[in-house]
Design a protein around this motif. Structure first.
Motif, PDB file in Angstrom:
ATOM      1  N   ASP A   1      42.008 -66.376 -37.972  1.00 47.47           N
ATOM      2  CA  ASP A   1      42.908 -66.458 -36.835  1.00 47.47           C
ATOM      3  C   ASP A   1      42.193 -65.819 -35.662  1.00 47.47           C
ATOM      4  OD1 ASP A   1      45.085 -66.686 -35.212  1.00 47.47           O
ATOM      5  OD2 ASP A   1      46.040 -64.860 -35.944  1.00 47.47           O
ATOM      6  N   GLU A   2      42.080 -66.567 -34.572  1.00 45.58           N
ATOM      7  CA  GLU A   2      41.284 -66.110 -33.439  1.00 45.58           C
ATOM      8  C   GLU A   2      42.046 -65.190 -32.495  1.00 45.58           C
ATOM      9  OE1 GLU A   2      38.107 -66.822 -33.291  1.00 45.58           O
ATOM     10  OE2 GLU A   2      38.251 -68.024 -35.112  1.00 45.58           O
ATOM     11  N   GLU A   3      43.402 -65.174 -32.613  1.00 45.20           N
ATOM     12  CA  GLU A   3      44.174 -64.306 -31.746  1.00 45.20           C
ATOM     13  C   GLU A   3      45.196 -63.540 -32.568  1.00 45.20           C
ATOM     14  OE1 GLU A   3      46.153 -66.448 -28.724  1.00 45.20           O
ATOM     15  OE2 GLU A   3      44.348 -67.032 -27.689  1.00 45.20           O
ATOM     16  N   ASN A   4      45.671 -62.437 -32.019  1.00 50.70           N
ATOM     17  CA  ASN A   4      46.799 -61.699 -32.552  1.00 50.70           C
ATOM     18  C   ASN A   4      46.555 -61.044 -33.893  1.00 50.70           C
ATOM     19  OD1 ASN A   4      48.610 -62.594 -30.370  1.00 50.70           O
ATOM     20  ND2 ASN A   4      48.428 -64.570 -31.355  1.00 50.70           N
ATOM     21  N   SER A   5      45.337 -61.159 -34.451  1.00 53.55           N
ATOM     22  CA  SER A   5      45.093 -60.566 -35.751  1.00 53.55           C
ATOM     23  C   SER A   5      45.274 -59.060 -35.716  1.00 53.55           C
ATOM     24  CB  SER A   5      43.688 -60.919 -36.237  1.00 53.55           C
ATOM     25  OG  SER A   5      42.719 -60.489 -35.300  1.00 53.55           O
ATOM     26  N   SER A   6      45.021 -58.457 -34.570  1.00 51.72           N
ATOM     27  CA  SER A   6      45.139 -57.011 -34.465  1.00 51.72           C
ATOM     28  C   SER A   6      46.587 -56.544 -34.443  1.00 51.72           C
ATOM     29  CB  SER A   6      44.440 -56.519 -33.193  1.00 51.72           C
ATOM     30  OG  SER A   6      45.054 -57.083 -32.048  1.00 51.72           O
ATOM     31  N   THR A   7      47.522 -57.439 -34.131  1.00 56.32           N
ATOM     32  CA  THR A   7      48.933 -57.046 -34.026  1.00 56.32           C
ATOM     33  C   THR A   7      49.702 -57.313 -35.305  1.00 56.32           C
ATOM     34  OG1 THR A   7      49.602 -59.210 -33.187  1.00 56.32           O
ATOM     35  CG2 THR A   7      48.915 -57.567 -31.567  1.00 56.32           C
ATOM     36  N   GLU A   8      49.035 -57.938 -36.308  1.00 57.17           N
ATOM     37  CA  GLU A   8      49.741 -58.283 -37.533  1.00 57.17           C
ATOM     38  C   GLU A   8      49.287 -57.404 -38.680  1.00 57.17           C
ATOM     39  OE1 GLU A   8      49.383 -62.436 -38.387  1.00 57.17           O
ATOM     40  OE2 GLU A   8      49.349 -62.902 -36.266  1.00 57.17           O
ATOM     41  N   GLN A   9      50.231 -56.964 -39.496  1.00 55.67           N
ATOM     42  CA  GLN A   9      49.916 -56.216 -40.698  1.00 55.67           C
ATOM     43  C   GLN A   9      49.848 -57.190 -41.861  1.00 55.67           C
ATOM     44  OE1 GLN A   9      49.264 -52.913 -40.674  1.00 55.67           O
ATOM     45  NE2 GLN A   9      49.447 -53.117 -38.458  1.00 55.67           N
ATOM     46  N   LYS A  10      48.983 -56.902 -42.840  1.00 55.07           N
ATOM     47  CA  LYS A  10      48.832 -57.767 -44.001  1.00 55.07           C
ATOM     48  C   LYS A  10      50.183 -57.959 -44.677  1.00 55.07           C
ATOM     49  CE  LYS A  10      46.195 -58.251 -48.253  1.00 55.07           C
ATOM     50  NZ  LYS A  10      45.209 -57.624 -49.134  1.00 55.07           N
ATOM     51  N   GLY A  11      50.501 -59.222 -44.988  1.00 55.35           N
ATOM     52  CA  GLY A  11      51.738 -59.525 -45.691  1.00 55.35           C
ATOM     53  C   GLY A  11      52.888 -59.830 -44.763  1.00 55.35           C
ATOM     54  N   GLU A  12      52.782 -59.571 -43.469  1.00 55.64           N
ATOM     55  CA  GLU A  12      53.860 -59.869 -42.542  1.00 55.64           C
ATOM     56  C   GLU A  12      53.776 -61.322 -42.090  1.00 55.64           C
ATOM     57  OE1 GLU A  12      53.780 -57.138 -39.339  1.00 55.64           O
ATOM     58  OE2 GLU A  12      54.361 -55.415 -40.556  1.00 55.64           O
ATOM     59  N   GLU A  13      54.905 -61.819 -41.542  1.00 58.58           N
ATOM     60  CA  GLU A  13      54.916 -63.175 -41.034  1.00 58.58           C
ATOM     61  C   GLU A  13      54.078 -63.265 -39.761  1.00 58.58           C
ATOM     62  OE1 GLU A  13      56.009 -65.639 -42.772  1.00 58.58           O
ATOM     63  OE2 GLU A  13      56.640 -64.197 -44.279  1.00 58.58           O
ATOM     64  N   THR A  14      53.664 -64.483 -39.434  1.00 64.70           N
ATOM     65  CA  THR A  14      52.822 -64.699 -38.277  1.00 64.70           C
ATOM     66  C   THR A  14      53.553 -64.368 -36.982  1.00 64.70           C
ATOM     67  OG1 THR A  14      51.749 -66.493 -39.474  1.00 64.70           O
ATOM     68  CG2 THR A  14      51.420 -66.425 -37.088  1.00 64.70           C
ATOM     69  N   ALA A  15      52.854 -63.679 -36.084  1.00 63.82           N
ATOM     70  CA  ALA A  15      53.381 -63.424 -34.746  1.00 63.82           C
ATOM     71  C   ALA A  15      52.798 -64.471 -33.810  1.00 63.82           C
ATOM     72  CB  ALA A  15      52.989 -62.016 -34.293  1.00 63.82           C
ATOM     73  N   PHE A  16      53.673 -65.257 -33.226  1.00 64.19           N
ATOM     74  CA  PHE A  16      53.218 -66.323 -32.328  1.00 64.19           C
ATOM     75  C   PHE A  16      53.130 -65.805 -30.905  1.00 64.19           C
ATOM     76  CE2 PHE A  16      54.852 -68.631 -35.965  1.00 64.19           C
ATOM     77  CZ  PHE A  16      53.906 -69.626 -36.127  1.00 64.19           C
ATOM     78  N   PRO A  17      52.279 -66.446 -30.077  1.00 67.73           N
ATOM     79  CA  PRO A  17      51.431 -67.589 -30.402  1.00 67.73           C
ATOM     80  C   PRO A  17      50.195 -67.181 -31.216  1.00 67.73           C
ATOM     81  CG  PRO A  17      51.012 -66.891 -28.165  1.00 67.73           C
ATOM     82  CD  PRO A  17      52.147 -66.047 -28.654  1.00 67.73           C
ATOM     83  N   VAL A  18      49.617 -68.156 -31.928  1.00 67.89           N
ATOM     84  CA  VAL A  18      48.370 -67.941 -32.649  1.00 67.89           C
ATOM     85  C   VAL A  18      47.388 -69.030 -32.248  1.00 67.89           C
ATOM     86  CG1 VAL A  18      49.422 -66.814 -34.631  1.00 67.89           C
ATOM     87  CG2 VAL A  18      49.136 -69.292 -34.639  1.00 67.89           C
TER      88      VAL A  18
END
Length: 321
Positions: free
Chosen positions: A30-47
């Motif tokens: 994932d080229e964006e938002n990877s830093s804002t997501e914790q492993k196992g959580e749902e995707t934070a859009f936009p991606v």
């Protein structure tokens, strides 16, 4: 020969991919938002996801309507709990049974007008058919539809990457992670059980009937499966999908013959058992010719692990009861 070629082409498209060979592909990132997501959580859009064609595909919000252009993508989407969101599937889709009620959007020839009329937020295309559908996919993009070309998985690790990719694109990251863990756990169980087998059996996989017998060599899903269950693929010295001379098959004397074309050839196993000149082949003498579900052993999606188990039961029924 023309009929056989057509059947093989349809089979290739139906299962999504039967890769002959190829280089390993990089895991999906994932080229964006990877830093804002914790492993196992749902995707934070936009991606933004780099697809199989190296396109940076931005998905603004969780897709509410999805069109899948190939059966493997459809099976993954349904396994991620997206059955209601899937509004269109290919003519080749046959699993799960709910796909029968979905709108059909074509086969090798996509019905672009139909797809656009469904107003999807996301179209899941596939690398294996992207070259032939370049113009059609561009028409969808020009219509304002987000198109994600899914990587062509050539081994099990890449199947897991594909599931993660679709999970990210659809906002189902956690479900994708859980699905992959479940599949990996089942594979580990099968490998552990197979590891106890002392006497390896020699296996021949027949993917098209005589007179032009085709099989799968190394760098194919089936070869990887045979290795996983601690058996020997007698065509492992050759690469990809290959036509094999019947005399060579007889000389290599397989203990088990697996056929995968029972869905379009009546009495597939009986035809093999009755071949003249094959009487001294171990698989024939011991009546060890088994037809398996082609989709389960070749379609790169959630059921591929079930396919490994099917193969294990066919080759080692005394171990995998």
């Amino acid at each position: 020969m023309k009929k056989l070629s057509s059947l093989l082409l349809i089979l290739l498209l139906t299962i999504g991919v039967l890769a002959a060979c190829g280089e390993q592909k990089e895991p999906v990132k994932d080229e964006e938002n990877s830093s804002t997501e914790q492993k196992g959580e749902e995707t934070a859009f936009p991606v933004t996801i780099k697809d199989a064609l190296d396109n940076e595909v931005k998905i603004d919000s969780k897709p509410e309507k999805i069109v899948s252009l190939i059966p493997s993508n459809t099976e993954i989407a349904f396994a991620l709990g997206l059955g209601e969101e899937v509004v269109g599937v290919s003519n080749y889709d046959n699993y799960p049974e709910e796909v029968a009620s979905k709108e059909k959007i074509g086969d090798m020839e996509l019905n672009i007008e139909k797809i656009i009329s469904l107003q999807p937020n996301l179209v899941l295309a596939h690398e294996s058919t992207a070259d032939n559908g370049t113009e059609a996919l561009q028409q969808l993009r020009d219509a304002g539809i987000t198109v994600l070309v899914i990587n062509e998985a050539q081994n099990f690790d890449q199947v897991f990457d594909t599931i993660a990719m679709i999970g990210k694109a659809t906002g189902e990251t956690k479900k994708a992670e859980e699905l992959n863990k479940g599949m990996q756990g089942k594979l580990a169980e099968i490998k552990a059980k197979a590891g106890e087998i002392k006497d390896k059996k020699k296996v021949f996989v027949e993917v098209s009937p005589a007179p032009e017998v085709f099989t799968t060599g190394k760098n194919t899903f089936m070869d990887e499966m045979i290795s996983m269950i601690n058996a020997e693929n007698i065509a492992n010295d050759q690469e990809g999908w290959i036509q094999m001379d019947q005399e060579a098959i007889i000389d290599r004397n397989p203990d088990v013959i697996i056929t995968t074309y029972g869905f379009y050839t009546e009495n597939a196993t009986e035809l093999v058992l009755s071949r003249q000149g094959w009487e001294n082949v171990n698989a024939i003498k011991n009546k060890q010719v088994i037809d398996v579900d082609s989709d389960r052993v070749t379609r790169p999606g959630p059921r591929i692990v079930e396919g490994v188990e099917d193969l294990a039961k066919a080759v080692y029924p005394e171990v995998f009861k």
